[in-house]
Design an enzyme around this catalytic site. Structure first.
Site, PDB file in Angstrom:
ATOM      1  N   LYS A 114       4.764  11.075  -2.124  1.00 37.80           N
ATOM      2  CA  LYS A 114       4.538  11.098  -0.676  1.00 37.80           C
ATOM      3  C   LYS A 114       5.329   9.995  -0.009  1.00 37.80           C
ATOM      4  O   LYS A 114       4.993   8.815  -0.122  1.00 37.80           O
ATOM      5  CB  LYS A 114       3.059  10.914  -0.320  1.00 37.80           C
ATOM      6  N   GLY A 129       2.603  -0.524  -0.345  1.00 35.32           N
ATOM      7  CA  GLY A 129       2.326  -0.571   1.088  1.00 35.32           C
ATOM      8  C   GLY A 129       1.505  -1.797   1.417  1.00 35.32           C
ATOM      9  O   GLY A 129       1.595  -2.819   0.734  1.00 35.32           O
ATOM     10  N   SER A 130       0.670  -1.671   2.441  1.00 38.21           N
ATOM     11  CA  SER A 130      -0.069  -2.836   2.918  1.00 38.21           C
ATOM     12  C   SER A 130      -1.248  -3.144   1.992  1.00 38.21           C
ATOM     13  O   SER A 130      -1.766  -2.261   1.306  1.00 38.21           O
ATOM     14  CB  SER A 130      -0.574  -2.574   4.331  1.00 38.21           C
ATOM     15  N   THR A 131      -1.675  -4.386   2.032  1.00 39.19           N
ATOM     16  CA  THR A 131      -2.792  -4.810   1.191  1.00 39.19           C
ATOM     17  C   THR A 131      -4.077  -4.081   1.605  1.00 39.19           C
ATOM     18  O   THR A 131      -4.879  -3.706   0.748  1.00 39.19           O
ATOM     19  CB  THR A 131      -2.941  -6.344   1.256  1.00 39.19           C
ATOM     20  N   VAL A 183      -4.520  -0.972   3.040  1.00 41.00           N
ATOM     21  CA  VAL A 183      -4.554   0.418   2.559  1.00 41.00           C
ATOM     22  C   VAL A 183      -4.598   0.439   1.026  1.00 41.00           C
ATOM     23  O   VAL A 183      -5.332   1.227   0.425  1.00 41.00           O
ATOM     24  CB  VAL A 183      -3.363   1.242   3.103  1.00 41.00           C
ATOM     25  N   GLY A 184      -3.837  -0.465   0.397  1.00 44.59           N
ATOM     26  CA  GLY A 184      -3.826  -0.515  -1.069  1.00 44.59           C
ATOM     27  C   GLY A 184      -5.206  -0.769  -1.654  1.00 44.59           C
ATOM     28  O   GLY A 184      -5.587  -0.197  -2.685  1.00 44.59           O
ATOM     29  N   GLU A 244       1.714  -2.281  -5.291  1.00 39.21           N
ATOM     30  CA  GLU A 244       2.720  -3.253  -4.845  1.00 39.21           C
ATOM     31  C   GLU A 244       2.457  -3.466  -3.362  1.00 39.21           C
ATOM     32  O   GLU A 244       2.677  -2.555  -2.563  1.00 39.21           O
ATOM     33  CB  GLU A 244       4.144  -2.708  -5.046  1.00 39.21           C
ATOM     34  N   CYS A 278       8.903  -6.784   1.300  1.00 41.86           N
ATOM     35  CA  CYS A 278       7.713  -7.430   0.752  1.00 41.86           C
ATOM     36  C   CYS A 278       8.071  -8.751   0.072  1.00 41.86           C
ATOM     37  O   CYS A 278       7.216  -9.617  -0.058  1.00 41.86           O
ATOM     38  CB  CYS A 278       7.019  -6.497  -0.217  1.00 41.86           C
ATOM     39  N   GLU A 304       1.520 -12.183   6.677  1.00 46.42           N
ATOM     40  CA  GLU A 304       2.770 -11.446   6.585  1.00 46.42           C
ATOM     41  C   GLU A 304       3.161 -10.912   7.963  1.00 46.42           C
ATOM     42  O   GLU A 304       2.365 -10.248   8.614  1.00 46.42           O
ATOM     43  CB  GLU A 304       2.604 -10.280   5.607  1.00 46.42           C
TER      44      GLU A 304
END
Ligand code: NAP
Ligand code: MG
Length: 454
Positions: free
Chosen positions: A155, A208-210, A212-213, A230, A264, A355
């Site tokens: 995706k 992706g972002s922390t 959503v991860g 990651e 990142c 970030e």
């Protein structure tokens, strides 16, 4: 939610193409095709899988210019960077094409028989990719996953699906079986979440972002599904007074402003030993001012626009009340431009810890080696970092002291596909790339064969 998504050129703010948004049913259909394709793929002789991946690598290599131009259009990456990224995909495929024949198990001494281990593929692997490096990050997942005998459903981010879609076509063109590498476009909350919840997707790779991860990991936990993450970063570029200050200052803009800071691994904090602080800033200013921001299609451009209008507002928000030391330039006009910006920050400031994911770097002084390590670690993240010093012992001590997954001394390198990559703390879980990545897409099976006669 509309059935299509309009992809925008970030350098002009003009629409490029409409891309279908897959529904849950469409996603399930892609996963079903992948389940079928995986069975035959895993049953092939290892050399046949190796050959197919080498052929995919060669086809990508023959389309580097086309893929690069697509990334310029869709992501605003400078053409030189985009060519590097497309070639990198071919190299990653080529490297992991060596894996099918090297996934050796073990033979373990036991009494009364033979004990051996097999590296079994998971089955279908779901890969969820962000918009900042659409094709390279996808390849870090799909190349080793395919090599290990899995099928892949990929995706891309809705903002940047064009190179992923083209890679899906090129895989078929190279002779990979139908269904083995499915690119499913759509939103994270629908397609990405379905990868998490679908019982036939047996492993998820998320970049992706922390925030959503963390949700993806929680969803995978409910399904007892392994996940590689990651995530974000706030990496430190640590400059000691004994370093080659000219070299450290000349390279610092590239280390944070590459890809407009939407990286990142961006060294978005420069920590400078107090006795060298003024001199370093003097050297940094001309380096930032000569950083070339402009049309990504231009060969000489070093930095293009930010990815979207809303991302630019979020980056801008970080400058509220900030102490700006100096800025570089950026074009005016349509497109999501943002000039490289150097701010002087204090410990604990938002800019010193969070970030930004844009071309903003915070400079802070430190007192000594212990203080440098403490300050470098003063963030939830732990992805990358650089250490500039001519003192070998210090380079070793500081690189052991900084809690980050990927560090470089007297350079800013982060990514070499044949070395491991990934973050500590809130920057991630697990490692990608390097010699062991294909094995990370397998489960160990242990089999005991009794040899006792009668
Ligand atoms: P993001 O919002 O977390 O999205 C990443 C991907 O996840 C996109 O494909 C997104 O889909 C999808 N997604 C969104 N919500 C989801 C959900 N609920 N379930 C499953 N998937 C979902 O991140 P981003 O804004 O694209 O990227 C920027 C962030 O990624 C930064 O924090 C950056 O540091 C991090 N990043 C880390 C690395 C690394 O290697 N460590 C590399 C690149 C980026 P849609 O957007 O299409 O809806
Ligand atoms: Mg997002």
């Amino acid at each position: 939610m509309s059935a299509v998504f309009t992809v925008i050129n970030p350098a002009t703010a003009l629409p490029i193409r409409e891309i279908p948004r897959a529904s849950v049913d469409d996603t399930d259909a892609a996963i079903s095709r992948a389940v079928v394709a995986q069975r035959s793929w895993a049953a092939l002789p290892p050399v046949a899988r190796a050959d197919a991946l080498r052929s995919f690598a060669r086809v990508v290599e023959a389309h580097v210019e086309e893929l690069a131009q697509l990334e310029v259009l869709n992501s605003g990456h400078p053409i030189g960077s985009a060519r590097w990224e497309a070639s990198h995909v071919a190299q990653v495929l080529n490297f992991y094409a060596g894996a099918p024949e090297r996934l050796s198990g073990q033979q373990i001494p036991v009494a009364g028989g033979l004990d051996v281990t097999f590296h079994e593929p998971y089955g279908v692997v779901g890969i969820i990719v962000p918009w900042n490096f659409p094709m390279t990050i996808a390849s870090w997942g799909f190349a080793p996953a395919l090599a290990a005998g899995n099928a892949v459903v990929l995706k891309p981010a809705e903002l940047t699906p064009l190179t992923a879609l083209r890679l899906g076509e090129l895989a078929l063109h190279a002779g990979l079986p139908e269904g083995l590498f499915e690119v499913v476009t759509g939103s994270g909350s629908v397609v990405g979440q379905r990868f998490v919840s679908h019982p036939d997707v047996r492993k998820v790779v998320f970049t992706g972002s922390t925030s959503v991860g963390t949700d993806v990991a929680a969803g995978c936990a409910r399904e007892l599904k392994p996940v590689t993450l990651e995530l974000g970063g706030k990496s430190a570029n640590i400059v000691f007074a004994d370093a080659d200050l000219e070299k450290a200052a000349a390279s610092a803009p590239g280390a944070v402003f590459d890809n407009a800071g939407q990286d990142c691994c961006a060294r978005s904090r420069i920590l400078v030993e107090r006795s060298a602080y003024d001199r370093f800033l003097e050297l940094l200013e001309p380096a930032v001012q000569s950083w070339r921001v402009g049309d990504p299609a231009d060969e000489g451009t070093e930095m293009g626009p930010l990815i979207s209008a809303s991302h630019r507002s979020s980056v801008e928000g970080f400058l509220d009340g900030a102490n700006v030391a100096f800025r570089g330039s950026a074009p005016s006009g349509d497109g999501f431009w943002f000039a490289p910006t150097v701010v002087l920050a204090d410990r604990g400031d938002r800019l010193a810890r969070e970030e930004v994911f844009g071309p903003v770097v915070a400079v802070l002084p430190f007192d000594d080696e212990a203080d440098a390590i403490q300050l470098a670690n003063d963030t939830i993240y732990g992805l990358a970092g650089s250490i500039w010093t001519e003192n070998l012992g210090r380079a070793v001590r500081v690189s052991r002291g900084v809690k980050s997954g990927v560090l470089s001394v007297n350079s800013h390198s982060s990514v070499r596909y044949w070395t491991p990559f990934g973050g500590m703390k809130a920057s991630g879980l697990g490692r990608e790339l390097g010699p062991d990545a294909a094995e990370h897409f397998t489960e160990t099976k242990n089999v005991f064969f009794a040899t006792d006669a009668s």
